[in-house]
Design a protein around this motif. Sequence first.
Motif: not given
Length: 316
Positions: A54, A76, A79-80, A236, A241, A245
């Motif tokens: 992250t 992303y 979202k997190h 990715k 991910w 994503d």
Amino acid sequence: MKNSLWLARIFAGVLVVVICLEFVILHQKIVHRGPNNPSTYLSSLQHQSCEQKTNISFSKLHKCGSSTILNILLRYGMKHDLTFVLPPENFYLGWPEHFNKDMAIQVPWNEYNILTHHSRFSYADISAMMALDTVYVTVLREPVSLFESIFFYFDIGGKFGLRGHEGLSLFVDNIHQMYPIKPDKKLLNPMLFDLGMEVEDMRDLENVDKRIKYLDVIFDLVMIAEYMDESLILFKHLMCWETDDIVAFTMNTRVSQSKNVLREDVAEKIRNWNAGDVKLYSFFNRSLWQRIDEFGVNRMQAEVEELETRDRKSVV
């Protein structure tokens, strides 16, 4: 005289400390992740357990398809519930000056996950602000196409009363006379400039080679705009991910009808003018395809097809 000598010794001592600190930070990165090479990268993909990452520093270069990556990272991060390094205003973190933390909004908890807005790369300053396990990524674009895009997007020709591709050709034919009149850092090896290299150092291609080797150590992945899907697949897996994503909405690009094929003599003059960027792009384009070969061509094709299907569904 004694005071001057004393001050000189203090200055020299501070300079040595700064240089040593940057060396220690760089050494920690190499030890922590290993050098940036396809074999190391492939081994990371083969681990059975993959922990989602992250923390990311994305160097957003001008007109390199980077707004597409920006869109992915913003989505992303939101979202997190991650913390972004944000400028106080507009989309620039101090560019064209090298990045430092004072250019960004400070958060009370002093922890940041994603740096993705326009900034001029400075590894020492960025790494001092970001976590040690931060992933460093950027994207490059073929230099002739990039020059053309910058010339029209920022209306460089308009500053000289030039219009269309005839105006671009006239500008390139006389670039050594016209550029100094109204110099623009986005026209002279703009990718190397955005990645922190000084203009005066770009004149010596040996310095460019050294800078490329340095960047190869720093960056975990250098994507290529012309192969965005393949680049996103590697990204990715690097980040652990999911395909959803990295579904991309293409942003901030000219429609295909407005893109003309430049005459080869004009293209060659642009390559000579931005020889540093040509070396940079060639090196990391080869590196990308080495990674794709290591990843597996058939495997890549299958994942690209899956991504393209998701992209089409996202716009329906």
